[in-house]
Design an enzyme around this catalytic site. Structure first.
Site, PDB file in Angstrom:
ATOM      1  N   GLY A  23       0.795  -1.223   0.000  1.00  0.00           N
ATOM      2  CA  GLY A  23       0.000   0.000   0.000  1.00  0.00           C
ATOM      3  C   GLY A  23       0.829   1.275   0.000  1.00  0.00           C
TER       4      GLY A  23
ATOM      5  N   ASP B  27      -5.584  -0.763 -17.134  1.00  0.00           N
ATOM      6  CA  ASP B  27      -5.894  -0.154 -15.835  1.00  0.00           C
ATOM      7  C   ASP B  27      -5.134   1.164 -15.646  1.00  0.00           C
ATOM      8  OD1 ASP B  27      -3.797  -2.268 -15.747  1.00  0.00           O
ATOM      9  OD2 ASP B  27      -3.406  -1.441 -13.769  1.00  0.00           O
TER      10      ASP B  27
HETATM   11  P1  AMP Z   1       0.655  -0.132 -11.372  1.00  0.00           P
HETATM   12  O1  AMP Z   1       1.529  -1.091 -12.099  1.00  0.00           O
HETATM   13  O2  AMP Z   1       1.390   0.793 -10.465  1.00  0.00           O
HETATM   14  O3  AMP Z   1      -0.279   0.596 -12.271  1.00  0.00           O
HETATM   15  O4  AMP Z   1      -0.243  -1.014 -10.370  1.00  0.00           O
HETATM   16  C1  AMP Z   1      -1.007  -2.128 -10.771  1.00  0.00           C
HETATM   17  C2  AMP Z   1      -1.873  -2.553  -9.610  1.00  0.00           C
HETATM   18  O5  AMP Z   1      -1.063  -2.923  -8.498  1.00  0.00           O
HETATM   19  C3  AMP Z   1      -2.833  -1.497  -9.103  1.00  0.00           C
HETATM   20  O6  AMP Z   1      -4.004  -2.145  -8.685  1.00  0.00           O
HETATM   21  C4  AMP Z   1      -2.080  -0.908  -7.938  1.00  0.00           C
HETATM   22  O7  AMP Z   1      -2.939  -0.319  -6.993  1.00  0.00           O
HETATM   23  C5  AMP Z   1      -1.394  -2.129  -7.361  1.00  0.00           C
HETATM   24  N1  AMP Z   1      -0.167  -1.802  -6.634  1.00  0.00           N
HETATM   25  C6  AMP Z   1       1.021  -1.391  -7.136  1.00  0.00           C
HETATM   26  N2  AMP Z   1       1.914  -1.199  -6.150  1.00  0.00           N
HETATM   27  C7  AMP Z   1       1.296  -1.497  -4.984  1.00  0.00           C
HETATM   28  C8  AMP Z   1       1.686  -1.493  -3.615  1.00  0.00           C
HETATM   29  N3  AMP Z   1       2.914  -1.161  -3.227  1.00  0.00           N
HETATM   30  N4  AMP Z   1       0.758  -1.852  -2.697  1.00  0.00           N
HETATM   31  C9  AMP Z   1      -0.476  -2.197  -3.062  1.00  0.00           C
HETATM   32  N5  AMP Z   1      -0.911  -2.230  -4.325  1.00  0.00           N
HETATM   33  C10 AMP Z   1      -0.036  -1.878  -5.286  1.00  0.00           C
HETATM   34 MG    MG Z   2      -1.817   1.674 -12.208  1.00  0.00          MG
END
Ligand code: AMP
Ligand code: MG
Length: 502
Positions: free
Chosen positions: A139, A265
């Protein structure tokens, strides 16, 4: 009554911000109410006065403890209904199922001093703790990636490219584990909506067509109210998102921006740049450049972006099929992509070359240019900026430009074509250069510049971020004394790698 203590005054002003949260009025299935998780002893890392102005926050109040606490998630501003939204998506071309705000928390929205996107800007904390959608994640966001997102959001806005904005970054000495332990930060970002293509896909793949309709109505009411009057509003919505996405990606291509993780996403239904991760600006030109170290197949390489943008619109179209009704109507809406992309890119390339008229063979001139940029791996930003110095009748004027090429003969050949094309429209040197400097930035967020600011910040010196922001806020201006921010990357930067780890 006036309060004398500036920090109390700031607290009072923040408490009086007219925060509301339209998203929280959607049915409960769309989100989970989620308080941010506080961080120990937060401090201010960076603020954007430009972003603050959009929502009526005074720069003076951003220094206060009340502000730092509120935008770290250590206190909750009155009126805000903190929540994490659910969405799904395709990651690297594969259906990934449910994702959602795993570390982002929507606080609510403020009335905005801008027309397009309209009326209200949502404020979201990124890195404010775990949510029901965190899956295996903690998170949190690390300082490094929060600074990159902050700087790039504001740099893109100054370049005139649609984007989420960044209000501030706060930090804490609390550590989380990435490849190594790193300190955490919270970035506050703003957009008229954070709804993604994957938000629509979520309801489609869960066979929840009623929620799909509610989401589409929310997006139309909030972001595209004029579409209500269309005979087929959902088809018009798909066409409009498709068009905006195409135009956005043309703008990325024209400035050499690579997003790095164009998963569905991470695609905004507003057609704005969203979710800055392992992005990069093109330096030594290579059409196949992959800025994301994790993207081993090069799915999101520079020259793939236009195609991937269309692929993503198809994914959105699939998800909106139950709303639009007929496959043919979905295809009709998606057909908006190619002309919008081509028209925008063509217009931008004409501007970048300082051309005012349109001639039949212009695309050949552009293709020939990209071929020589490729073969000599010329710095993208520097080339276009210096191209403005080329004078029609002065061969000396383009010596420095010529020196950027390993293959000088190739440049000479192209310059000959370019000069004759300019003569065709009786181009005037000074006027052309002036026009070109308004579209070809001198300053972009090169990875090494971000890294230098990050290195300093990791030693608790945040002044490098503020200085870099001030430069990037005026990317098209000559800035005497700041020329070194336009320098080519130093040798150490050749090995900089950015990945999905953030
Ligand atoms: P992203 O690649 O940053 O677009 O993230 C892809 C998914 O992973 C999204 O649902 C983010 O909210 C989740 N996510 C990425 N990093 C974290 C983290 N450190 N803690 C929780 N969820 C994460
Ligand atoms: Mg994202």
């Amino acid at each position: 009554m006036e309060t004398a203590d500036p920090s109390e005054q700031a607290a009072a002003v923040l408490a009086a911000l007219p925060i509301s949260n339209d998203f929280s009025e959607l049915p409960p299935a769309f989100y989970t109410r989620q308080q941010p998780t506080p961080l120990p002893s937060p401090y201010l890392v960076a603020t954007s006065a430009g972003a603050a102005k959009l929502v009526g926050i005074e720069p003076a109040h951003m220094e206060s403890q009340a502000f730092i606490d509120a935008f770290t998630g250590n206190s909750v501003l009155p009126g805000s209904v903190p929540l994490a939204a659910v969405y799904s998506g395709h990651q690297f071309g594969v259906w990934a199922g449910q994702l959602g705000d795993g570390r982002a928390i929507l606080l609510g929205e403020l009335p905005a001093a801008i027309e397009d996107p309209p009326r209200k800007l949502e404020l979201q904390l990124k890195g404010a703790g775990r949510t029901p959608y965190s899956r295996m994640g903690d998170g949190r966001a690390v300082l490094r990636s929060s600074i990159r997102e902050f700087l790039c959001s504001e740099a893109m806005a100054a370049l005139g490219i649609p984007t989420t904005r960044a209000l501030c970054v706060t930090g804490s000495d609390a550590r989380v584990m990435r490849e190594t332990p790193e300190t955490t930060a919270v970035a506050t970002r703003m957009a008229a909506s954070f709804v993604r293509f994957g938000s629509f896909e979520h309801w489609y793949y869960n066979h929840r067509h009623e929620e799909l309709r509610i989401l589409a109505d929310h997006v139309i009411d909030r972001c595209y109210p004029a579409l209500r009057n269309e005979p087929r509003p959902y088809q018009a919505l798909l066409a409009e998102v498709t068009r905006r996405t195409a135009r956005l990606i043309a703008q990325w291509q024209a400035v050499g921006f690579m997003h790095g993780v164009m998963n569905t996403d991470n695609m905004s239904v507003l057609g704005i740049t969203l979710d800055y991760g392992p992005f990069g600006f093109m330096e030594a030109f290579d059409a196949g450049h992959i800025c994301n170290h994790t993207d081993s197949q090069g799915r999101y390489a520079y020259h793939q972006q236009p195609q991937v943008g269309l692929w993503n619109c198809h994914a959105l179209g699939q998800a909106m099929l139950p709303l639009v009704g007929e496959v043919d109507d979905v295809h009709e809406a998606l057909a908006a992509y190619k002309p919008a992309y081509t028209e925008t890119l063509d217009r931008l390339l004409h501007q970048k070359l300082g051309l005012e008229s349109v001639e039949e063979n212009d695309s050949k001139l552009f293709d020939a240019l990209f071929a020589i940029l490729q073969s000599s791996h010329v710095d993208f930003t520097r080339f276009f900026r210096q191209l403005g110095d080329l004078a029609l009748d002065d061969p000396q004027s383009d010596q420095a430009l010529r020196d950027l090429f390993i293959d000088r003969a190739a440049f000479d050949g192209w310059a000959l074509q370019y000069r004759s094309r300019l003569r065709l429209e009786n181009s005037i040197d000074a006027a052309r250069c002036e026009r070109m400097n308004r579209v070809n930035p001198k300053y972009v967020l090169r990875n090494y510049l971000a890294q230098q600011a990050i290195d300093l910040a990791q030693k608790k010196d945040f002044s490098g971020i503020a200085r870099l922001l001030a430069v990037l806020e005026h990317p098209y201006d000559e800035q005497p004394g700041n020329e070194h921010y336009a320098d080519l990357p130093p040798d150490w930067a050749a090995h900089l790698e950015v990945s999905c780890s953030s």
